[in-house]
Design an enzyme around this catalytic site. Structure first.
Site, PDB file in Angstrom:
ATOM      1  N   LEU A  60       0.913  -1.232   0.008  1.00 11.67           N
ATOM      2  CA  LEU A  60       0.071   0.016  -0.018  1.00 11.67           C
ATOM      3  C   LEU A  60       1.052   1.233  -0.085  1.00 11.67           C
ATOM      4  CD1 LEU A  60      -2.716  -0.676   2.750  1.00 11.67           C
ATOM      5  CD2 LEU A  60      -3.061  -0.907   0.322  1.00 11.67           C
ATOM      6  N   ASP A  61       0.522   2.359  -0.615  1.00 10.24           N
ATOM      7  CA  ASP A  61       1.194   3.440  -0.625  1.00 10.24           C
ATOM      8  C   ASP A  61       1.149   3.810   0.707  1.00 10.24           C
ATOM      9  OD1 ASP A  61       1.396   3.448  -3.398  1.00 10.24           O
ATOM     10  OD2 ASP A  61      -0.294   4.781  -3.590  1.00 10.24           O
ATOM     11  N   LYS A  62       2.433   4.887   1.053  1.00 11.33           N
ATOM     12  CA  LYS A  62       2.550   5.256   2.260  1.00 11.33           C
ATOM     13  C   LYS A  62       1.423   6.020   3.113  1.00 11.33           C
ATOM     14  CE  LYS A  62       4.839   9.261   4.651  1.00 11.33           C
ATOM     15  NZ  LYS A  62       5.821  10.449   4.649  1.00 11.33           N
TER      16      LYS A  62
END
Length: 314
Positions: A145-147
């Site tokens: 997942l993106d930050k």
């Protein structure tokens, strides 16, 4: 628990320019070919690490047909991945898998600028074992997942589980759905976005929709609530490309609220990052064969935005 990586020799890359590369700035061209940032490539050029024979090239050199560039990549630094006592929101765990609810702002695995405080650092403290398929930098990480995307993730605790889960994601039997808050009023109740995605040639940290090349990307979406200037949607991934939902919704004309890369406009809401949450995950257990489904409730920042939207406070 602690991991080390150590490579003692510099890497040499030989890059041959094709006809459609002619005319590009050298720093942009090589950054795209080697998948590094433009600033990093400019630094390599300044250090004289890009050459052909005795000739050293500058960043603004325009690529010509037949050019072959030799790039000396510096020796990677010794990297230590340490376990850290970081709290984790564990939804489910057994001897094979861990299902966690990742908080917004947490990086999934160590990378330049983020060697500590990541989900991997926390997992190394929490678990005695993680799969080693993705090497010491990303142990156990099956998908990312993106930050600044919150929500549910699955982690493999052994290689057999990792292989099974990766295959399920690849053949689309693992199901993932997200909740997003976007700008604009989506008129259709449901839809499918099928548009290839590639790295942006002008900004290596961004992805973009392309007509030629790129990788196939398909996102299904369903409108949950409309508020005139904003819409709440559920997105389901058929493929898992970098920034897929963010890029596809922006391409459709409905960028995510708070997205610093694809919708950097100010919003009347308090949120640090894109309003995107991985809500549901469904997969077949790699050992038992049981079909499992898990859900992670919306984070507080998105709940507050939705409450304000429903009260007309925007």
């Amino acid at each position: 628990m602690e991991f080390n990586t150590d490579r003692n020799t510099e890497e040499v890359e030989n890059i041959a320019a094709a006809e459609n590369d002619v005319g590009q700035r050298l720093d942009i061209y090589l950054a795209a070919k080697l998948e590094v940032s433009r600033s990093n490539m400019q630094k390599l050029l300044e250090e004289g690490r890009v050459f052909r024979g005795a000739k050293v090239f500058k960043a603004n050199y325009k690529v010509k047909a037949g050019d072959v560039f030799t790039v000396m990549l510096p020796e990677p630094e010794l990297l230590e991945i340490r376990s850290e006592a970081i709290p984790l929101d564990v939804i489910f765990e057994d001897e094979d898998v861990v299902v966690v609810n990742k908080s917004r702002g947490m990086v999934v695995h160590p990378a330049p600028g983020h060697y500590t405080g990541t989900l991997v650092n926390a997992l190394l403290h929490h678990c005695q074992n993680l799969s080693g398929i993705n090497n010491v930098i990303r142990p156990g990480i099956v998908h990312r997942l993106d930050k600044d995307t919150s929500g549910i993730m699955i982690v493999a605790k052994n290689d057999a589980a990792h292989i099974s889960l990766s295959e399920q994601i690849q053949n689309k039997t693992a199901k993932r759905s997200y909740i997003a808050i976007v700008r604009g009023n989506i008129k259709e109740d449901t839809g499918t976005i099928s548009a290839k995605i590639a790295r942006d040639k002008n900004d290596r940290k961004k992805m973009t929709v392309v007509q030629e090349g790129g990788r196939t990307a398909v996102t299904d979406y369903e409108v949950l609530e409309r508020f005139g200037r904003f819409t709440i949607v559920r997105c389901r991934l058929r493929t898992g490309r970098t920034h897929q939902i963010r890029v596809h919704m922006d391409y459709l004309g409905y960028p995510l609220v708070g997205d610093p890369k694809y919708s950097p406009m100010k919003v009347p809401f308090a949120i640090h990052g894109q309003a995107l949450h991985s809500q549901e995950l469904e997969f077949t257990h790699p050992r038992t064969g049981e079909r499992l489904r898990f859900e992670a409730g919306l984070p507080e920042d998105m709940q507050k935005i939705i409450t304000r939207l429903r009260n007309g406070q925007f």
